[in-house]
Design an enzyme around this catalytic site. Structure first.
Site, PDB file in Angstrom:
ATOM      1  N   CYS A  11     -13.492  11.128  34.127  1.00  0.00           N
ATOM      2  CA  CYS A  11     -12.126  10.616  34.203  1.00  0.00           C
ATOM      3  C   CYS A  11     -12.078   9.383  33.299  1.00  0.00           C
ATOM      4  O   CYS A  11     -13.092   8.991  32.722  1.00  0.00           O
ATOM      5  CB  CYS A  11     -11.669  10.331  35.629  1.00  0.00           C
ATOM      6  SG  CYS A  11     -12.532   9.014  36.493  1.00  0.00           S
ATOM      7  N   CYS A  85      -8.325  12.971  31.824  1.00  0.00           N
ATOM      8  CA  CYS A  85      -8.741  12.232  30.626  1.00  0.00           C
ATOM      9  C   CYS A  85      -8.241  12.884  29.358  1.00  0.00           C
ATOM     10  O   CYS A  85      -8.574  12.456  28.258  1.00  0.00           O
ATOM     11  CB  CYS A  85     -10.245  11.999  30.582  1.00  0.00           C
ATOM     12  SG  CYS A  85     -11.237  13.466  30.352  1.00  0.00           S
ATOM     13  N   CYS A  89     -12.541  14.253  25.929  1.00  0.00           N
ATOM     14  CA  CYS A  89     -13.838  14.831  26.234  1.00  0.00           C
ATOM     15  C   CYS A  89     -14.297  15.704  25.069  1.00  0.00           C
ATOM     16  O   CYS A  89     -13.573  16.606  24.646  1.00  0.00           O
ATOM     17  CB  CYS A  89     -13.735  15.674  27.505  1.00  0.00           C
ATOM     18  SG  CYS A  89     -15.322  16.154  28.159  1.00  0.00           S
TER      19      CYS A  89
END
Length: 141
Positions: A11, A85, A89
């Site tokens: 996150c 997020c 990533c």
């Protein structure tokens, strides 16, 4: 090389959702799964209200600290689970990616965090049913 599945929870701040998810998975699966958590912009410390909410279910995360997300952490994980997020990533071929749409517990009270915590526990238990986890050793006695 380990035959244990590895899971990375991500996150933004690594101070709430990903910490709770990692703690639940570690608590439930023990050492049968490698568990990591990280954040794209880690906070200085884990959210105290999150620590309190987890303590209510008997899980102590007071020693945890937010960690920065690295490409190596993603690459060395079998499953990467993101929680709010977005696109930060890194994506590697052959990895399994899941996104759990969970409310951010930042700046919320323990009362507001409880439903988020409970949703995370449900997601973790569902995930555990899907992973190729080694069987629990039989109790001795």
């Amino acid at each position: 090389m380990s035959d244990k599945p590895s899971v990375l929870f991500v996150c933004v701040h690594n101070a709430g959702r990903s910490q709770m998810a990692a703690a639940f998975l570690t608590h439930i699966a023990g050492d049968r799964i490698e568990v990591r958590s990280a954040g794209s912009a880690p906070a200085d410390s884990v959210n105290p209200a999150v620590v309190e909410a987890m303590a209510e279910v008997g899980i102590d995360i007071t020693a945890e600290t937010p960690k920065i997300l690295t490409p190596e952490a993603v690459q060395s994980s079998d499953v990467c689970i993101t929680m709010g997020c977005g696109d930060v990533c890194p994506v590697f071929p052959g990895k399994r990616y899941l996104d759990w749409p969970l409310e951010d517990p930042a700046d919320q009270t323990v009362e507001s965090i409880r439903p988020i915590r409970d949703a995370i526990e449900h997601h973790v238990r569902t995930l555990l049913d899907e992973l190729p986890v080694p069987a629990e050793p039989a109790p001795h006695g």
